[in-house]
Each structure stands twice: as C-alpha cells, then as structure tokens.
Design a protein around this motif. Structure first.
Motif, PDB file in Angstrom:
ATOM      1  N   HIS A  93      47.286  39.593  29.033  1.00 53.59           N
ATOM      2  CA  HIS A  93      48.490  39.505  28.208  1.00 53.59           C
ATOM      3  C   HIS A  93      49.326  40.780  28.314  1.00 53.59           C
ATOM      4  CE1 HIS A  93      47.603  35.624  26.588  1.00 53.59           C
ATOM      5  NE2 HIS A  93      46.512  36.003  25.942  1.00 53.59           N
ATOM      6  N   ARG A  94      48.666  41.915  28.507  1.00 52.97           N
ATOM      7  CA  ARG A  94      49.410  43.175  28.659  1.00 52.97           C
ATOM      8  C   ARG A  94      50.072  43.267  30.030  1.00 52.97           C
ATOM      9  NH1 ARG A  94      44.815  45.610  26.213  1.00 52.97           N
ATOM     10  NH2 ARG A  94      44.114  46.326  28.260  1.00 52.97           N
ATOM     11  N   ASN A  95      49.423  42.718  31.050  1.00 55.82           N
ATOM     12  CA  ASN A  95      49.901  42.884  32.425  1.00 55.82           C
ATOM     13  C   ASN A  95      50.677  41.669  32.919  1.00 55.82           C
ATOM     14  OD1 ASN A  95      48.657  45.439  32.601  1.00 55.82           O
ATOM     15  ND2 ASN A  95      46.707  44.513  33.160  1.00 55.82           N
ATOM     16  N   ASP A  96      49.972  40.596  33.213  1.00 54.18           N
ATOM     17  CA  ASP A  96      50.624  39.387  33.714  1.00 54.18           C
ATOM     18  C   ASP A  96      49.695  38.207  33.465  1.00 54.18           C
ATOM     19  OD1 ASP A  96      51.961  37.380  35.009  1.00 54.18           O
ATOM     20  OD2 ASP A  96      52.283  38.476  36.864  1.00 54.18           O
ATOM     21  N   PRO A  97      50.060  37.291  32.559  1.00 59.16           N
ATOM     22  CA  PRO A  97      49.191  36.162  32.248  1.00 59.16           C
ATOM     23  C   PRO A  97      49.236  35.055  33.297  1.00 59.16           C
ATOM     24  CG  PRO A  97      51.155  36.057  30.900  1.00 59.16           C
ATOM     25  CD  PRO A  97      51.238  37.353  31.663  1.00 59.16           C
ATOM     26  N   ARG A  98      49.986  35.252  34.382  1.00 56.99           N
ATOM     27  CA  ARG A  98      49.933  34.350  35.535  1.00 56.99           C
ATOM     28  C   ARG A  98      49.259  35.125  36.665  1.00 56.99           C
ATOM     29  NH1 ARG A  98      56.276  32.280  35.467  1.00 56.99           N
ATOM     30  NH2 ARG A  98      56.159  31.105  33.488  1.00 56.99           N
ATOM     31  N   PHE A  99      48.125  34.638  37.130  1.00 56.66           N
ATOM     32  CA  PHE A  99      47.347  35.452  38.067  1.00 56.66           C
ATOM     33  C   PHE A  99      46.464  34.574  38.939  1.00 56.66           C
ATOM     34  CE2 PHE A  99      44.799  34.644  34.379  1.00 56.66           C
ATOM     35  CZ  PHE A  99      43.496  34.524  34.829  1.00 56.66           C
ATOM     36  N   PHE A 100      46.069  35.107  40.074  1.00 58.10           N
ATOM     37  CA  PHE A 100      45.122  34.437  40.959  1.00 58.10           C
ATOM     38  C   PHE A 100      43.726  34.952  40.641  1.00 58.10           C
ATOM     39  CE2 PHE A 100      42.702  33.599  44.788  1.00 58.10           C
ATOM     40  CZ  PHE A 100      43.141  32.335  45.156  1.00 58.10           C
ATOM     41  N   TRP A 101      42.829  34.035  40.239  1.00 53.58           N
ATOM     42  CA  TRP A 101      41.461  34.402  39.881  1.00 53.58           C
ATOM     43  C   TRP A 101      40.589  34.240  41.120  1.00 53.58           C
ATOM     44  CZ3 TRP A 101      39.123  32.816  34.515  1.00 53.58           C
ATOM     45  CH2 TRP A 101      37.924  33.529  34.298  1.00 53.58           C
ATOM     46  N   LYS A 102      40.201  35.350  41.702  1.00 54.39           N
ATOM     47  CA  LYS A 102      39.492  35.342  42.969  1.00 54.39           C
ATOM     48  C   LYS A 102      38.178  34.576  42.878  1.00 54.39           C
ATOM     49  CE  LYS A 102      37.771  38.471  46.572  1.00 54.39           C
ATOM     50  NZ  LYS A 102      37.626  39.903  46.968  1.00 54.39           N
ATOM     51  N   ASP A 103      37.455  34.715  41.785  1.00 57.67           N
ATOM     52  CA  ASP A 103      36.152  34.066  41.653  1.00 57.67           C
ATOM     53  C   ASP A 103      36.272  32.540  41.683  1.00 57.67           C
ATOM     54  OD1 ASP A 103      34.259  36.544  40.609  1.00 57.67           O
ATOM     55  OD2 ASP A 103      36.321  36.669  39.889  1.00 57.67           O
ATOM     56  N   ASP A 105      39.113  31.060  42.945  1.00 56.74           N
ATOM     57  CA  ASP A 105      39.955  30.780  44.113  1.00 56.74           C
ATOM     58  C   ASP A 105      41.145  29.882  43.768  1.00 56.74           C
ATOM     59  OD1 ASP A 105      40.592  31.162  46.818  1.00 56.74           O
ATOM     60  OD2 ASP A 105      39.646  29.264  47.406  1.00 56.74           O
ATOM     61  N   HIS A 106      41.745  30.113  42.608  1.00 61.74           N
ATOM     62  CA  HIS A 106      42.986  29.402  42.303  1.00 61.74           C
ATOM     63  C   HIS A 106      43.791  30.183  41.261  1.00 61.74           C
ATOM     64  CE1 HIS A 106      41.281  27.971  38.494  1.00 61.74           C
ATOM     65  NE2 HIS A 106      40.315  27.326  39.123  1.00 61.74           N
TER      66      HIS A 106
END
Length: 413
Positions: A35-45, A47-48
C-alpha cells in the motif's frame, strides 16, 4: 518479524514465499508495504500480477472481462496448459460444475436453481437452530475450563448447519469435514502429489456418498435442498446428477470453510482488542457491525484468481487471453486509502465495508447464512463465557490464501 521482500515496481517483482511462516502468520506486513509502494505488482512466487487496493479488487471482481473459467473460450493447446493429471480425475470432476468455476450462461442457470435457499428471509429462520447448536457445543466443554475453540466450536457449527440444509444428517458432519479438509488442501501453494492423491480419494468417497443420497431422494423426496436441486426447473431444464453433486460439495466445502476461519480469526481479534464483548454484542445491530469488522480486519480468504477472457487492458497494463491475475482480498480490506486506521480493529467504524465475500456474479451465495451464523455464534459464546481469554498465542495454518487459525486455545473464569 516480517519477511524481506523485493519491490521496486519499475524493475523488480515481489518475492514473498507463501510457505514462509513469517509471511503467512502475518501477511499484513507485506500488505502495508504494498500500500505504501504500489498495490499493483507481479508476485514472482505465483508468477502472475496481483492487485491489493480496495478500488482495484472491488472493480476486478465485477469486471466481466475476467472470469473464473477459461476453457470455455480457449483450448489447452492455445493457452499452453498442461494436460489434466489422471490421478486427480475425481477431484477435477467435482470442480467441473462448481459455481465457483463456471461462467454464464451455465453459472446463471445453476445459481438460479440454488440461490433461493440462501436468501436472507430464508436463512433468518435458522437463528434458533444456530443458537441451539452453539449452546450444545459450549455445554460440551464449559466444565473443562479451557478448549481449542476451532475444533470444539468454530468447525462443527457451520458444518452441521449446511449439512442439515442440504438434507444430510448432523452426525455425518465430522466425515464431511474430513473430506472437505482433504479436498481444500488442493488449493495450497506448492501442493504435493501425495496431497493430490489423498484429495482425489476424498473426492471419490464424497461423490459416492452423495450419489447414494441422490438415489434415496428419488425414491423418497424430502423438503431439503438436495431434493430441491434434483426437482427444480428453469426453462424446462433440471440439473444433472453431476451438477447436483458438484454443487452439494461446493456448498458443503465453502459453507463451512470460510465461516470456521472467520469465527476463529474473529474471536482472536476481539480478545486481542481488549474491547468489552458485552458492548460488541449488546444488540443485533452492533453484533452485525462487529461481524463485518471481523470479516474486514482478518479475512478468511486472502487471494482469489481470475483469468483474462481475452486480450485486454486494465490499469494501463496489457493482459493476454488466459493470463491469471490475483485479487488480494485480505490486503484490500486493509487499504488505508479506503479505511481510516485500516490496521485497527474497530467495530464502531463509520467506514465499514469489505470484499471478503467477493463481488459481482461470483459473490458468495452463502454470505447471508455465514453472517447469521457468525452473529449468533459470537453472541452466544461471549454471553456464556464472558471471561474468555487466550491461553496461548494463536497460530495460523500453513495455507496462505485460506487464512485461518490452526488452533485457538482459550480459558475462562
């Protein structure tokens, strides 16, 4: 201690192992950073791409360009999907006609035949039975001075309620719980082949049992949901036996899983808050508000996925047909852009809301029942045991997205 994550949204994906106890015991540390940085992100673990803001999660749950099913609009070859595993054929059969996995028009037809059993005016009539069950459970352990509330209270009540609604005997609840827990293990991150084989056997046994019950209903119909699913019609069509079995299994599994977790998580939240339960459950309205805050503050389901049903754009990012996205319900419920003091448990808040039951066409069909079960169970528990307190630090299960306690050991005076 919060797990280290890597998150520069411009260059690096998020890494946070769902099997790391530091993470699944407290995923909110990661959510705060998102929430502080960017709540839209690619979760590597996983893979989406994932979405953690309340605004995005709420919108994407309703966005019909994303769906729970993909093979109705694309082939496995087209998507590069592996072939089905033969050793989970029975489990896959239970999922084939699941409301959670279907899209319109099949979803619309099936949900229409089941929905009437779960409307608020119908489930409201179950309040006395739920109160009776809650007191029966408390009677069973009150003299002991302490108990694990998950096993003795949280788990049996919703299992019995949904079993009785469908038309199955209450004494089958422990076996239904056994089959359900083994099947739900399939949704763990990094599931093993041994777990798959066990879940498949549970599916075989569950389907065989329901098949026998269906045969009995055809010989002797009753005023229960199973008979209703076998006989009700929409536009001259009825559910097939496979559809009835899939739906019954879904209702039994989903009809207790989230409620068990919310009961345990909610009691933990209330006891750790230091608030007086007599105030939190002083009226039906305040009991309802307290339950909603329990659902928001420590949600029972933290990650739900969708497929892109075509090549589409959302939030400035392109998604290919068949691509998976993750909707982070638990993170959305703690979004500081949506909730004041988002990390505070506050049953009196004026900005209460949550996405714990989803939204859109896949909004939880059992939400009215779950809310009533929680309101009644909490009210009876704290009325009977006003001196309830934690006897040991609660610990969450190693199933990240099904966020629930392994044990909740309590004592009382």
């Amino acid at each position: 201690m919060a797990p280290d994550i890597i998150h520069d949204p411009a260059t690096e994906p998020v890494t946070a192992d769902p099997r790391n106890p530091d993470f699944y015991q407290n995923p909110y540390a990661l959510y705060d950073r998102l929430h502080r940085n960017d709540p839209r992100f690619f979760w590597k673990d996983y893979d989406h791409w994932c979405f953690a803001s309340f605004k995005d999660v709420s919108a994407l749950l309703r966005d019909r360009r994303f769906g729970r099913q993909i093979l109705h609009v694309a082939t496995r070859d087209e998507l590069g999907m592996p072939a089905p595993k033969p050793h989970v054929a029975a489990f896959d059969q239970t999922e084939k006609y699941s409301l959670l996995a279907l899209e319109p028009p099949e979803h619309t037809r099936l949900r229409g035949l089941v929905n009437r059993a779960f409307v608020s005016r119908h489930v409201e009539q179950l309040r006395p039975r739920i109160a009776e069950l809650a007191n029966e459970m408390i009677d069973g352990f009150v003299a002991d001075g302490g108990t694990d509330l998950i096993k003795s209270f949280a788990a049996p009540i919703p299992a019995i309620v949904i079993a009785e609604m469908i038309g199955l005997p209450a004494e089958m609840a422990p076996q239904l719980l056994n089959w359900s827990n083994r099947m739900v293990a399939m949704y763990m991150y990094g599931v093993t082949e041994a777990t798959e084989i066990d879940a498949n056997q549970a599916s075989v046994d569950f389907m065989d049992y329901l098949g026998t019950e269906i045969t009995e209903r055809r010989r002797s119909p009753r005023s229960d949901l199973l008979t209703h699913m076998l006989t009700a019609e929409i536009d001259g069509t009825r559910l097939s036996d496979d559809e009835v079995i899939s739906t019954a299994i879904l209702l039994l599994n989903a009809g207790h899983e989230a409620t068990v977790h919310t009961t345990g998580n909610g009691v933990k939240s209330i006891l750790e808050s230091g608030l007086d339960p007599r105030i939190l459950f002083a009226s039906d309205a305040q009991a309802a508000a307290t339950v909603e805050e329990c659902l928001r503050f420590d949600a029972p389901l933290h990650l739900f996925t969708r497929y892109a049903l075509d090549d589409i754009e959302y939030g400035g990012r392109q998604f290919r047909k068949g691509e998976t996205i993750g909707l982070m319900l638990g993170a959305a419920n703690r979004d500081p852009q949506r909730f004041s003091n988002a990390n505070a448990f506050d049953p009196f808040r004026a900005d209460g809301a949550n996405v714990s039951f989803g939204a859109g066409i896949h909004f939880c069909i059992g939400a009215p029942l779950a809310r009533i079960e929680l309101q009644v169970a909490f009210t009876e528990l704290f009325k009977r045991l006003p001196g309830l307190q934690l006897a040991e630090p609660p610990s969450y299960n190693n199933v990240y997205h099904f966020h629930g306690l392994e044990r909740l050991v309590v004592t009382w005076q």
